[in-house]
Design an enzyme around this catalytic site. Structure first.
Site, mmCIF file in Angstrom:
data_model
loop_
_atom_site.group_PDB
_atom_site.id
_atom_site.type_symbol
_atom_site.label_atom_id
_atom_site.label_comp_id
_atom_site.label_asym_id
_atom_site.label_seq_id
_atom_site.Cartn_x
_atom_site.Cartn_y
_atom_site.Cartn_z
ATOM 1 C CG HIS A 186 -2.043 -0.960 1.153
ATOM 2 N ND1 HIS A 186 -2.631 -1.508 2.267
ATOM 3 C CD2 HIS A 186 -2.701 -1.485 0.092
ATOM 4 C CE1 HIS A 186 -3.605 -2.325 1.895
ATOM 5 N NE2 HIS A 186 -3.663 -2.327 0.588
ATOM 6 C CD GLU A 428 -8.713 -10.149 -13.506
ATOM 7 O OE1 GLU A 428 -7.944 -9.380 -12.900
ATOM 8 O OE2 GLU A 428 -9.949 -10.078 -13.407
ATOM 9 C CG ASP A 452 -5.226 -10.374 -9.998
ATOM 10 O OD1 ASP A 452 -4.407 -10.289 -9.065
ATOM 11 O OD2 ASP A 452 -6.439 -10.151 -9.845
ATOM 12 C CB CYS A 499 -6.948 -1.936 -17.632
ATOM 13 S SG CYS A 499 -7.516 -3.545 -17.041
#
Length: 573
Positions: A186, A428, A452, A499
């Site tokens: 994060h 993905e 992913d 994306c």
């Protein structure tokens, strides 16, 4: 020293060490545990106020995706299991509050880290951040005030948390470097969003650095220099000057079409999470929304958001884009993104479990509410629907069947929507890439989600710091899967976009173009850089380079090749 390049850019400046970790917690027996309990509850209340202020500040200055981190922190402060364990330890053991907080937190951290998956690792980091906050309030101590630095500095710490990043004075923070952390944490995501150069995972960093040491950090390569010689300083100052010159030159391409030197038109779109993100899209001249992450609307609510609430937010984005495409991804919850009010059971491998389209197909009442809201919004502009985590044709067919049922419901009520609205899938999962020739016959478009796809293709938890060197967008297997999807999409005559974060990687853009990718969606701050690069390339010249990259055997070889290729561009004209 060498670490993990977590946020690109070069920083040269003096070190400021953030010694927040130097807190020794001793066990003390108290005569009045009830008073100690009241002391803990007061600290908890103050911590909640701080987190709410941080949430609002990050929501306003950065965006809902990043702010959601602090919303989850606030929810943990109200978790009856977490708080209850601490209160029982204080009362039953007659111990000081800070010791009880540390014991309960350390126990949870050990449990989460032993589970060895991305979601639990993120929970572990959250517990560290929250418990540190409460302990500091109890002891009335803390590290340096990162919001009040006296001069531009490089922040050095053993660990930097999202709370630390949210407090930093951006004008005075040249860069940051830490002993722990990785590219997918994060903290790293926030650093990239705020465009702060960052290097993480530098072993024994604090053994080598003192306050006011001259430092150089390279957020691209992960290189860290402490008190470098004059030649090294001069070399990096030249690189920094070139980088700043390049950043300034990006304003030249604002308002221009994204067209290669040999006339290939490219679509450069943005990834967003709410209408508030559109300011950045317009500022950076995005040509559409290539990925609208709808899950953050759910995160920002204590209950499932009703249809009208969803419709209004989707409509606002569609109207604001004035006819430009808006690709709305349906609910992508699960894995490292969980909603407490959905009561999703804990799983040993949540990234392989009950998430995204699997949850939606199982909880059709939730899915249909969202589909109705998206369809209603499609009456106001160019909307496409994107299904995440599709791994089989059966899932795609079920999702399309529910979509058709929802359309029929709206028709029967006379509710307008775009009858020609397109639906596509996120590619993905390796199975979707391998079977993309079959999927291409039954869907309108593909959007390649590399974040992913990489972890599933190379079997690496992208949040595991010990394995971060194996998680790479340059892995040849990942590139071959992308090429397969591009070729099969082209053969079927459907649109193929990307994306994931790889779409905005300057080193990969030439290779992706050479492979045939012409639709890129990325963080808004990366759009102008991508446009400048693409306008200085010839697609025809890069097809052979792409084949060369696909022929290489290791991620390191591919990355080195991509770096050399990019260096052939004169970035500062």
């Amino acid at each position: 020293m060498k670490g993990i390049g977590a946020s690109p850019g070069i920083a040269i400046g003096r070190a400021v060490i953030h010694w927040k970790e130097q807190i020794d917690i001793l066990r003390e027996f108290v005569e009045e545990p009830e008073r100690e309990l009241e002391r803990f509850r007061t600290a908890l209340e103050f911590a909640g106020e701080q987190i709410r202020e941080t949430y609002s500040r990050v929501l306003e200055s950065v965006g809902p995706g990043e702010a959601a981190i602090f919303r989850s922190h606030g929810m943990m402060l109200k978790d009856p299991d977490f708080v209850g364990q601490i209160e029982r330890m204080i009362l039953d053991g007659s111990v000081n509050a800070e010791w009880a907080v540390k014991q309960v937190a350390d126990s949870l951290i050990q449990i989460f880290e032993s589970m060895g998956n991305d979601y639990m690792k993120a929970r572990s980091d959250d517990v560290k951040d929250i418990s540190d906050r409460v302990i500091k309030l109890l002891l009335q101590v803390g590290g340096i005030d990162l919001s009040n630095l006296r001069e531009p500095s490089i922040i050095v710490a053993r660990e930097l948390t999202p709370s630390d990043i949210s407090q930093m004075d951006r004008e005075m923070t040249l860069g940051m470097v830490s002993e722990t952390g990785g590219k997918t944490s994060h903290t790293a995501i926030l650093a990239r969003t705020l465009e702060i150069p960052a290097v993480m995972g530098v072993r024994k960093l604090l053994d080598e650095v003192e306050n006011d040491d001259l430092m150089i950090i390279d957020g691209e390569t992960g290189q860290v220099f402490v008190n470098p010689d004059g030649e090294t300083v001069e070399r990096y100052r030249e690189r920094l000057d070139r980088y700043e010159c390049f950043r300034k030159s990006l304003t030249e391409v604002r308002g221009m079409k994204t067209v290669t030197l040999d006339g290939v038109e490219i679509e450069l779109e943005a990834n967003v999470a709410s209408p508030k993100d559109l300011d950045d899209v317009f500022k950076n001249d995005g040509e559409g929304v290539g990925l609208y992450r709808t899950e953050f609307l759910y995160f920002d609510s204590s209950l499932l958001p009703p249809e009208d609430t969803q419709f209004e937010q989707y409509r606002d984005v569609v109207v604001a884009m004035t006819g430009r495409p808006v690709v709305i991804r349906t609910l992508d919850i699960g894995g490292d993104k969980k909603l407490d009010y959905l009561s999703i059971p804990e799983e040993q491998n949540p990234f392989l479990g009950y998430r995204a389209i699997r949850l939606c197909l199982d909880r059709q009442e939730i899915f249909k509410v969202q589909l109705r809201a998206i369809l209603r919004a499609s009456a106001f502009g160019q909307v496409r629907i994107l299904f995440p985590m599709i791994s089989s044709l059966e899932e795609l067919r079920s999702a399309k069947a529910i979509l058709e049922e929802t359309k029929e419901d709206l028709r029967s009520l006379g509710v307008p929507f775009d009858e020609s609205i397109q639906s596509g899938i996120m590619v993905e999962v390796p199975s979707a890439a391998i079977l993309s020739d079959h999927f291409a016959r039954e869907t309108d478009f593909f959007s390649i989600g590399t974040n992913d796809l990489i972890q599933y293709a190379v079997a690496v938890d992208r949040g595991n710091e010990k394995l971060s060197h194996l998680y790479s967008q340059y892995h040849p297997a990942v590139l071959r899967l992308i090429k397969t999807v591009l070729d099969n999409g082209k053969a079927a005559g459907i649109r193929v976009g990307m994306c994931g974060e790889s779409a905005g990687d300057p080193k990969l853009i030439p290779i992706l173009l050479g492979m045939g990718l012409t639709e890129f969606s990325m963080n808004p701050s990366s759009i102008l850089q991508a446009r400048w690069i693409l306008r200085n390339l010839r697609k025809g010249d890069l097809e052979e380079a792409a084949l060369k990259a696909l022929s290489l055997g290791t991620a390191e070889e591919v990355e080195e090749y991509c770096s050399r290729l990019l260096q052939t561009l004169n970035l500062c004209r």
